[in-house]
Design a protein around this motif. Structure first.
Motif, PDB file in Angstrom:
ATOM      1  N   SER A 247      34.686 -57.796  10.202  1.00  0.00           N
ATOM      2  CA  SER A 247      34.309 -56.994  11.364  1.00  0.00           C
ATOM      3  C   SER A 247      32.813 -56.712  11.332  1.00  0.00           C
ATOM      4  CB  SER A 247      35.045 -55.643  11.368  1.00  0.00           C
ATOM      5  OG  SER A 247      36.416 -55.811  11.579  1.00  0.00           O
ATOM      6  N   PRO A 248      32.140 -56.765  12.493  1.00  0.00           N
ATOM      7  CA  PRO A 248      30.747 -56.303  12.564  1.00  0.00           C
ATOM      8  C   PRO A 248      30.695 -54.798  12.320  1.00  0.00           C
ATOM      9  CG  PRO A 248      31.334 -57.655  14.476  1.00  0.00           C
ATOM     10  CD  PRO A 248      32.610 -57.313  13.773  1.00  0.00           C
ATOM     11  N   LYS A 249      29.685 -54.356  11.587  1.00  0.00           N
ATOM     12  CA  LYS A 249      29.547 -52.937  11.250  1.00  0.00           C
ATOM     13  C   LYS A 249      28.098 -52.483  11.423  1.00  0.00           C
ATOM     14  CE  LYS A 249      32.609 -50.961   9.905  1.00  0.00           C
ATOM     15  NZ  LYS A 249      33.707 -50.308  10.673  1.00  0.00           N
ATOM     16  N   LEU A 250      27.916 -51.174  11.440  1.00  0.00           N
ATOM     17  CA  LEU A 250      26.567 -50.609  11.434  1.00  0.00           C
ATOM     18  C   LEU A 250      25.896 -50.902  10.099  1.00  0.00           C
ATOM     19  CD1 LEU A 250      27.070 -46.996  12.856  1.00  0.00           C
ATOM     20  CD2 LEU A 250      26.484 -49.074  14.115  1.00  0.00           C
ATOM     21  N   PRO A 251      24.574 -51.087  10.098  1.00  0.00           N
ATOM     22  CA  PRO A 251      23.878 -51.233   8.813  1.00  0.00           C
ATOM     23  C   PRO A 251      24.209 -50.087   7.863  1.00  0.00           C
ATOM     24  CG  PRO A 251      22.402 -51.783  10.608  1.00  0.00           C
ATOM     25  CD  PRO A 251      23.658 -51.238  11.250  1.00  0.00           C
ATOM     26  N   GLY A 252      24.622 -50.449   6.665  1.00  0.00           N
ATOM     27  CA  GLY A 252      25.013 -49.459   5.663  1.00  0.00           C
ATOM     28  C   GLY A 252      26.497 -49.248   5.552  1.00  0.00           C
ATOM     29  N   LEU A 253      27.262 -49.754   6.518  1.00  0.00           N
ATOM     30  CA  LEU A 253      28.710 -49.556   6.506  1.00  0.00           C
ATOM     31  C   LEU A 253      29.471 -50.855   6.230  1.00  0.00           C
ATOM     32  CD1 LEU A 253      29.201 -47.053   9.478  1.00  0.00           C
ATOM     33  CD2 LEU A 253      28.779 -46.583   7.062  1.00  0.00           C
ATOM     34  N   GLY A 254      28.739 -51.912   5.901  1.00  0.00           N
ATOM     35  CA  GLY A 254      29.354 -53.190   5.578  1.00  0.00           C
ATOM     36  C   GLY A 254      28.974 -53.634   4.179  1.00  0.00           C
ATOM     37  N   ASP A 255      28.870 -54.931   3.995  1.00  0.00           N
ATOM     38  CA  ASP A 255      28.684 -55.507   2.658  1.00  0.00           C
ATOM     39  C   ASP A 255      27.260 -55.969   2.362  1.00  0.00           C
ATOM     40  OD1 ASP A 255      31.406 -55.146   2.154  1.00  0.00           O
ATOM     41  OD2 ASP A 255      31.927 -57.131   2.961  1.00  0.00           O
ATOM     42  N   ILE A 256      26.355 -55.859   3.313  1.00  0.00           N
ATOM     43  CA  ILE A 256      24.980 -56.297   3.071  1.00  0.00           C
ATOM     44  C   ILE A 256      24.235 -55.287   2.216  1.00  0.00           C
ATOM     45  CG2 ILE A 256      22.718 -56.644   4.196  1.00  0.00           C
ATOM     46  CD1 ILE A 256      24.150 -58.125   6.391  1.00  0.00           C
ATOM     47  N   ASN A 257      23.473 -55.793   1.262  1.00  0.00           N
ATOM     48  CA  ASN A 257      22.588 -54.964   0.439  1.00  0.00           C
ATOM     49  C   ASN A 257      21.266 -54.858   1.187  1.00  0.00           C
ATOM     50  OD1 ASN A 257      20.632 -54.061  -1.429  1.00  0.00           O
ATOM     51  ND2 ASN A 257      21.809 -54.850  -3.155  1.00  0.00           N
ATOM     52  N   TRP A 258      21.094 -53.760   1.928  1.00  0.00           N
ATOM     53  CA  TRP A 258      19.930 -53.636   2.802  1.00  0.00           C
ATOM     54  C   TRP A 258      18.639 -53.414   2.024  1.00  0.00           C
ATOM     55  CZ3 TRP A 258      19.913 -55.486   7.463  1.00  0.00           C
ATOM     56  CH2 TRP A 258      21.134 -55.639   8.116  1.00  0.00           C
ATOM     57  N   GLY A 259      18.726 -52.801   0.864  1.00  0.00           N
ATOM     58  CA  GLY A 259      17.529 -52.672   0.030  1.00  0.00           C
ATOM     59  C   GLY A 259      17.006 -54.035  -0.368  1.00  0.00           C
ATOM     60  N   LYS A 260      17.911 -54.912  -0.758  1.00  0.00           N
ATOM     61  CA  LYS A 260      17.541 -56.274  -1.136  1.00  0.00           C
ATOM     62  C   LYS A 260      16.993 -57.042   0.063  1.00  0.00           C
ATOM     63  CE  LYS A 260      19.599 -60.440  -3.205  1.00  0.00           C
ATOM     64  NZ  LYS A 260      20.863 -61.048  -3.703  1.00  0.00           N
ATOM     65  N   PHE A 261      17.603 -56.858   1.233  1.00  0.00           N
ATOM     66  CA  PHE A 261      17.182 -57.569   2.431  1.00  0.00           C
ATOM     67  C   PHE A 261      15.783 -57.135   2.875  1.00  0.00           C
ATOM     68  CE2 PHE A 261      16.997 -58.170   7.062  1.00  0.00           C
ATOM     69  CZ  PHE A 261      17.328 -59.506   7.171  1.00  0.00           C
ATOM     70  N   ILE A 262      15.560 -55.821   2.953  1.00  0.00           N
ATOM     71  CA  ILE A 262      14.243 -55.313   3.353  1.00  0.00           C
ATOM     72  C   ILE A 262      13.189 -55.699   2.323  1.00  0.00           C
ATOM     73  CG2 ILE A 262      12.886 -53.240   3.836  1.00  0.00           C
ATOM     74  CD1 ILE A 262      14.904 -53.872   6.031  1.00  0.00           C
ATOM     75  N   SER A 263      13.556 -55.672   1.055  1.00  0.00           N
ATOM     76  CA  SER A 263      12.635 -56.093   0.001  1.00  0.00           C
ATOM     77  C   SER A 263      12.210 -57.548   0.192  1.00  0.00           C
ATOM     78  CB  SER A 263      13.286 -55.909  -1.369  1.00  0.00           C
ATOM     79  OG  SER A 263      12.434 -56.362  -2.404  1.00  0.00           O
ATOM     80  N   ALA A 264      13.157 -58.410   0.570  1.00  0.00           N
ATOM     81  CA  ALA A 264      12.830 -59.817   0.806  1.00  0.00           C
ATOM     82  C   ALA A 264      11.849 -59.967   1.962  1.00  0.00           C
ATOM     83  CB  ALA A 264      14.102 -60.616   1.070  1.00  0.00           C
ATOM     84  N   LEU A 265      12.058 -59.205   3.039  1.00  0.00           N
ATOM     85  CA  LEU A 265      11.116 -59.251   4.161  1.00  0.00           C
ATOM     86  C   LEU A 265       9.724 -58.830   3.714  1.00  0.00           C
ATOM     87  CD1 LEU A 265      13.250 -57.723   7.066  1.00  0.00           C
ATOM     88  CD2 LEU A 265      12.617 -60.125   6.764  1.00  0.00           C
ATOM     89  N   ASN A 266       9.652 -57.807   2.879  1.00  0.00           N
ATOM     90  CA  ASN A 266       8.350 -57.364   2.370  1.00  0.00           C
ATOM     91  C   ASN A 266       7.745 -58.394   1.418  1.00  0.00           C
ATOM     92  OD1 ASN A 266       8.117 -54.886   3.742  1.00  0.00           O
ATOM     93  ND2 ASN A 266       9.491 -53.894   2.287  1.00  0.00           N
ATOM     94  N   ASP A 267       8.587 -59.060   0.631  1.00  0.00           N
ATOM     95  CA  ASP A 267       8.097 -60.098  -0.283  1.00  0.00           C
ATOM     96  C   ASP A 267       7.309 -61.174   0.451  1.00  0.00           C
ATOM     97  OD1 ASP A 267       9.170 -58.947  -2.554  1.00  0.00           O
ATOM     98  OD2 ASP A 267      10.912 -60.279  -2.653  1.00  0.00           O
TER      99      ASP A 267
END
Length: 307
Positions: A247-267
């Motif tokens: 199911s689609p979910k709000l950021p933070g309510l699913g399985d994505i590691n958002w810290g890791k994702f945002i860190s990659a964008l900053n990298d």
């Protein structure tokens, strides 16, 4: 740095001004504005939303839009329209292609840097067949964007969720292997990704790797989460209709590691819009629920942002 915004599709019942006011009043920096053809609403969820009607733009309306947005201290990150430009029905496909071209011209006039859309797909045909159709259709669209200083961000959603999209889905641009073939056919830097990590997650793929591999093609970012229900996946398998196991979910309510994702964008020094796309059915009971969804996602994501 990273400019947090929202996709306007979730504010379908709001006027253009109300959508802009909401974004400005709630600490966002940008908004992706939906530009579906007025009177040609798609029946599926989140489609058919028109906050700017590109077919009725006049010099006066263009000036008004630009002035209104600027007066609120935000900006339009992209113009969005997500049909199937490679539809098997050639008349329908031509209509979609022509409207994309109108949006590209409107973006140039409005000073909006990106048009976000789908490549499309004939759902009953192979990837190879659809790449040949892409080779026929898309060079002209990309050239128009290139000539007008507008980038094209292709969202990587497979558009395969239910029986009416079986078996291939309505969007070709689903995986890095296919992106490579697309970019080889049309090498223009104008064509890139409106990258949404949630679609790689439910396809059981690394959703951070593309940030490093396609840095120069990241024209726009969608922030949507997804929850994969392992017990359902174990019963139906990956060849089932995808909504049978995720199911689609709000950021933070699913399985994505958002810290890791945002860190990659900053990298990779990505500097641009990252916009929340709300498609979580748990938060769609009322307009109050929708606002709660947007602000819940904002509050979660702010821990990773420097403001």
């Amino acid at each position: 740095m990273l400019d947090l915004g929202i996709v306007s599709a979730i504010l379908a019942d709001n006027t253009f001004e109300q959508a802009i006011d909401f974004v400005a009043a709630n600490g966002f920096k940008c908004i992706e504005i939906m530009c579906w053809p007025a009177g040609n609403a798609d029946a599926r969820r989140y489609a058919g939303v028109t906050h700017i009607d590109v077919e009725s733009l006049t010099p006066e309306k263009i000036a008004y839009i630009k002035e209104y947005v600027a007066s609120k201290g935000i900006y339009i990150s992209g113009l969005g329209y997500y049909p199937n430009p490679l539809d098997a029905n050639e008349t329908q496909a031509k209509f979609f292609q022509d409207h994309i071209k109108k949006i590209i011209l409107a973006a140039a006039q409005l000073g909006v840097p990106v048009v976000n859309t789908f490549i499309g797909r004939d759902i009953s045909k192979s990837v190879a067949y659809n790449l040949d159709k892409y080779k026929e259709v898309w060079p002209e669209i990309v050239k128009l964007a290139e000539d007008n200083g507008v980038k094209i961000g292709i969202e990587n959603c497979p558009m395969f969720f239910t029986d009416d999209e079986w078996p291939g889905g309505k969007n070709l641009a689903t995986t890095p292997a296919i992106w490579d073939k697309m970019f080889n056919i049309i090498p223009s830097a104008t064509l890139g990704l409106n990258y949404d990590p949630s679609h790689l997650l439910w396809q059981q793929m690394d959703y951070c790797r593309p940030i490093y591999d396609y840095t120069e093609r990241l024209h726009h970012i969608h922030l949507k989460d997804a929850k994969v229900y392992k017990e359902k996946l174990d019963r139906v398998g990956i060849m089932a209709n995808p909504l049978e196991y995720h199911s689609p979910k709000l950021p933070g309510l699913g399985d994505i590691n958002w810290g890791k994702f945002i860190s990659a964008l900053n990298d990779v020094r990505y500097r641009g819009p990252i916009v929340i796309e709300v498609e979580d059915k748990a938060y769609e009971g009322s307009s109050a629920d929708i606002e709660k969804a947007i602000l819940t996602a904002r509050n979660y994501l702010k821990q990773f942002l420097p403001y």
